[in-house]
Design a protein around this motif. Structure first.
Motif, PDB file in Angstrom:
ATOM      1  N   PRO A  26      33.673  46.266  46.798  1.00 17.85           N
ATOM      2  CA  PRO A  26      34.496  46.232  45.511  1.00 17.85           C
ATOM      3  C   PRO A  26      35.014  44.854  45.142  1.00 17.85           C
ATOM      4  O   PRO A  26      35.805  44.459  44.201  1.00 17.85           O
ATOM      5  N   LEU A  27      35.056  44.037  46.370  1.00 14.69           N
ATOM      6  CA  LEU A  27      35.672  42.586  46.370  1.00 14.69           C
ATOM      7  C   LEU A  27      34.607  41.574  45.912  1.00 14.69           C
ATOM      8  O   LEU A  27      35.065  40.332  46.081  1.00 14.69           O
ATOM      9  N   LYS A  28      33.369  41.948  45.708  1.00 14.10           N
ATOM     10  CA  LYS A  28      32.326  40.792  45.100  1.00 14.10           C
ATOM     11  C   LYS A  28      32.766  40.670  43.480  1.00 14.10           C
ATOM     12  O   LYS A  28      32.163  41.030  42.671  1.00 14.10           O
ATOM     13  N   ILE A  29      33.846  39.847  43.372  1.00 14.55           N
ATOM     14  CA  ILE A  29      34.224  39.564  42.022  1.00 14.55           C
ATOM     15  C   ILE A  29      34.299  38.014  41.857  1.00 14.55           C
ATOM     16  O   ILE A  29      34.776  37.590  42.730  1.00 14.55           O
ATOM     17  N   GLU A  30      33.319  37.653  40.927  1.00 13.59           N
ATOM     18  CA  GLU A  30      33.447  36.183  40.821  1.00 13.59           C
ATOM     19  C   GLU A  30      34.597  35.741  39.960  1.00 13.59           C
ATOM     20  O   GLU A  30      35.108  35.779  39.054  1.00 13.59           O
ATOM     21  N   LEU A  31      35.359  34.706  40.777  1.00 16.75           N
ATOM     22  CA  LEU A  31      36.602  34.031  40.367  1.00 16.75           C
ATOM     23  C   LEU A  31      36.021  32.897  39.370  1.00 16.75           C
ATOM     24  O   LEU A  31      34.821  32.138  39.556  1.00 16.75           O
ATOM     25  N   PRO A  32      36.999  32.555  38.415  1.00 19.44           N
ATOM     26  CA  PRO A  32      36.703  31.232  37.213  1.00 19.44           C
ATOM     27  C   PRO A  32      36.127  30.053  38.020  1.00 19.44           C
ATOM     28  O   PRO A  32      37.003  29.631  39.062  1.00 19.44           O
ATOM     29  N   LYS A  33      35.352  29.453  37.708  1.00 17.56           N
ATOM     30  CA  LYS A  33      34.737  28.111  38.275  1.00 17.56           C
ATOM     31  C   LYS A  33      35.397  26.826  37.435  1.00 17.56           C
ATOM     32  O   LYS A  33      35.946  27.218  36.370  1.00 17.56           O
ATOM     33  N   GLY A  34      35.372  25.743  38.226  1.00 13.76           N
ATOM     34  CA  GLY A  34      35.624  24.481  37.433  1.00 13.76           C
ATOM     35  C   GLY A  34      37.023  24.012  37.448  1.00 13.76           C
ATOM     36  O   GLY A  34      37.355  23.409  36.959  1.00 13.76           O
ATOM     37  N   ARG A  35      37.919  24.945  38.267  1.00 10.30           N
ATOM     38  CA  ARG A  35      39.471  24.714  38.492  1.00 10.30           C
ATOM     39  C   ARG A  35      39.837  24.961  39.842  1.00 10.30           C
ATOM     40  O   ARG A  35      39.086  26.096  40.551  1.00 10.30           O
ATOM     41  N   GLU A 208      43.167  40.171  56.194  1.00  7.89           N
ATOM     42  CA  GLU A 208      42.268  41.156  56.370  1.00  7.89           C
ATOM     43  C   GLU A 208      41.921  41.742  55.089  1.00  7.89           C
ATOM     44  O   GLU A 208      41.025  42.084  54.637  1.00  7.89           O
ATOM     45  N   ALA A 209      43.036  42.071  54.215  1.00  8.05           N
ATOM     46  CA  ALA A 209      42.770  42.941  53.071  1.00  8.05           C
ATOM     47  C   ALA A 209      41.993  41.894  51.770  1.00  8.05           C
ATOM     48  O   ALA A 209      41.254  42.558  51.095  1.00  8.05           O
ATOM     49  N   VAL A 210      42.152  40.771  51.737  1.00  6.56           N
ATOM     50  CA  VAL A 210      41.832  39.884  50.686  1.00  6.56           C
ATOM     51  C   VAL A 210      40.497  39.048  51.163  1.00  6.56           C
ATOM     52  O   VAL A 210      39.953  38.387  50.248  1.00  6.56           O
ATOM     53  N   LYS A 211      40.225  38.889  52.412  1.00 10.63           N
ATOM     54  CA  LYS A 211      39.420  38.249  52.946  1.00 10.63           C
ATOM     55  C   LYS A 211      38.073  38.225  52.213  1.00 10.63           C
ATOM     56  O   LYS A 211      37.170  36.991  51.624  1.00 10.63           O
ATOM     57  N   ASP A 212      37.536  39.515  52.088  1.00 13.53           N
ATOM     58  CA  ASP A 212      36.257  39.582  51.385  1.00 13.53           C
ATOM     59  C   ASP A 212      35.807  38.709  49.782  1.00 13.53           C
ATOM     60  O   ASP A 212      35.004  38.180  49.562  1.00 13.53           O
ATOM     61  N   LEU A 213      37.049  38.988  49.132  1.00 14.57           N
ATOM     62  CA  LEU A 213      37.060  38.418  47.773  1.00 14.57           C
ATOM     63  C   LEU A 213      36.816  36.878  47.812  1.00 14.57           C
ATOM     64  O   LEU A 213      36.013  36.328  47.204  1.00 14.57           O
ATOM     65  N   PHE A 214      37.829  36.161  48.989  1.00 17.23           N
ATOM     66  CA  PHE A 214      37.581  34.701  49.056  1.00 17.23           C
ATOM     67  C   PHE A 214      36.409  34.417  49.662  1.00 17.23           C
ATOM     68  O   PHE A 214      35.996  33.123  49.485  1.00 17.23           O
ATOM     69  N   GLU A 215      35.928  35.176  50.634  1.00 19.02           N
ATOM     70  CA  GLU A 215      34.584  34.864  51.224  1.00 19.02           C
ATOM     71  C   GLU A 215      33.400  34.631  50.087  1.00 19.02           C
ATOM     72  O   GLU A 215      32.577  33.923  50.182  1.00 19.02           O
ATOM     73  N   TYR A 216      33.452  35.615  49.245  1.00 21.88           N
ATOM     74  CA  TYR A 216      32.548  35.838  48.462  1.00 21.88           C
ATOM     75  C   TYR A 216      32.515  34.845  47.449  1.00 21.88           C
ATOM     76  O   TYR A 216      31.433  34.211  46.775  1.00 21.88           O
ATOM     77  N   ASN A 217      33.645  33.667  47.079  1.00 24.31           N
ATOM     78  CA  ASN A 217      33.881  32.806  46.225  1.00 24.31           C
ATOM     79  C   ASN A 217      33.957  31.631  46.987  1.00 24.31           C
ATOM     80  O   ASN A 217      34.324  30.541  46.518  1.00 24.31           O
ATOM     81  N   ASN A 218      33.430  31.572  48.371  1.00 31.28           N
ATOM     82  CA  ASN A 218      33.659  30.504  49.363  1.00 31.28           C
ATOM     83  C   ASN A 218      34.942  29.483  49.182  1.00 31.28           C
ATOM     84  O   ASN A 218      34.986  28.416  48.927  1.00 31.28           O
ATOM     85  N   LEU A 219      35.885  30.569  49.357  1.00 31.82           N
ATOM     86  CA  LEU A 219      37.318  29.661  49.189  1.00 31.82           C
ATOM     87  C   LEU A 219      37.959  30.003  50.451  1.00 31.82           C
ATOM     88  O   LEU A 219      39.186  29.995  50.703  1.00 31.82           O
ATOM     89  N   LEU A 220      37.302  30.338  51.542  1.00 28.86           N
ATOM     90  CA  LEU A 220      37.888  30.255  53.060  1.00 28.86           C
ATOM     91  C   LEU A 220      37.961  28.921  53.625  1.00 28.86           C
ATOM     92  O   LEU A 220      37.088  27.995  53.555  1.00 28.86           O
ATOM     93  N   LYS A 221      38.890  28.655  54.508  1.00 31.16           N
ATOM     94  CA  LYS A 221      38.973  27.467  55.085  1.00 31.16           C
ATOM     95  C   LYS A 221      38.149  27.403  56.179  1.00 31.16           C
ATOM     96  O   LYS A 221      38.023  28.473  57.066  1.00 31.16           O
TER      97      LYS A 221
END
Length: 221
Positions: A26-35, A208-221
């Motif tokens: 359910p966390l495979k949601i694409e966040l806005p790009k370009g910013r 732990e709860a939000v990781k999948d969303l950020f990983e899907y959008n390549n936003l992990l450090k």
């Protein structure tokens, strides 16, 4: 034989379809790009970081994990009603992509009717969803702790509120923000607020709860 093959083929398709459906994240949601993506942590003292030195709140620790702009908009002592009053200024004006909402503890201690709390929470959630924002809602009480302070009757009401709010599309419930910190003196500043070590544990639970969303959008450090 042909009809039997068709039936078997149809059953396999249904089974495979069901497997894909039930395993879809359910966390495979694409966040806005370009910013730069913006995450607003919105809540009361547990968001503000009361009980720990400045710079040691859970949003501060999250900055070590997430490659996004993280804004801490926690105000100690607030109820959901008070959060709603500053919602436009402190949240919507920042045009966030993700918001973590953490309210309810002060409503409980002040004996606010749960339906009133729910009304304010739902208002904020719906406004965010209208803008396409991904929303996480955090429970303020430790779900499985034997020293949980919330009474069983009130717990049922709050559980129902959180469950119903998180049933909306793009709204996700964080069941446990405390982990091992709750009730353990080495992690607590007082009976209801963590110290800096407790907030580190809390940040790990949020991550732990939000990781999948950020990983899907390549936003992990």
């Amino acid at each position: 034989m042909k009809e039997k093959s068709l039936i078997i083929g149809g059953l396999i398709t249904i089974i495979l379809g069901a497997f894909v459906f039930f395993n879809r994240s359910p966390l495979k949601i694409e966040l806005p790009k370009g910013r730069e993506s913006v995450l607003v942590c919105f809540g009361d003292s547990l968001t503000a970081g009361i009980g720990a030195p400045r710079g040691k709140s859970y949003p501060d620790y999250l900055k070590n994990y997430l490659d996004v702009k993280i804004v801490n908009k926690g105000v100690p002592g607030e109820t959901a009603s008070q959060g709603r009053e500053r919602f436009e200024k402190d949240v919507l004006s920042l045009d966030p992509d993700i918001v973590i909402i953490e309210f309810g503890a002060n409503d409980y201690f002040r004996k606010t009717l749960s339906q009133n709390t729910r009304g304010h929470m739902e208002f904020m959630v719906d406004r965010l969803l209208d803008r396409g924002t991904v929303v996480f809602i955090a429970k303020f009480f430790p779900e499985k702790s034997i020293v949980s302070f919330i009474k069983s009757k009130d717990k049922k009401e709050y559980d129902k509120m959180y469950k119903e709010l998180s049933s909306k599309d793009n709204v996700f419930l964080i069941e446990d923000i405390w982990g091992e910190a709750w009730g353990r003196p080495k992690y607590m500043n007082d009976t209801v607020h963590p110290n800096e070590y407790g907030y580190k544990i809390m940040a790990d639970k949020y991550f732990e709860a939000v990781k999948d969303l950020f990983e899907y959008n390549n936003l992990l450090k």
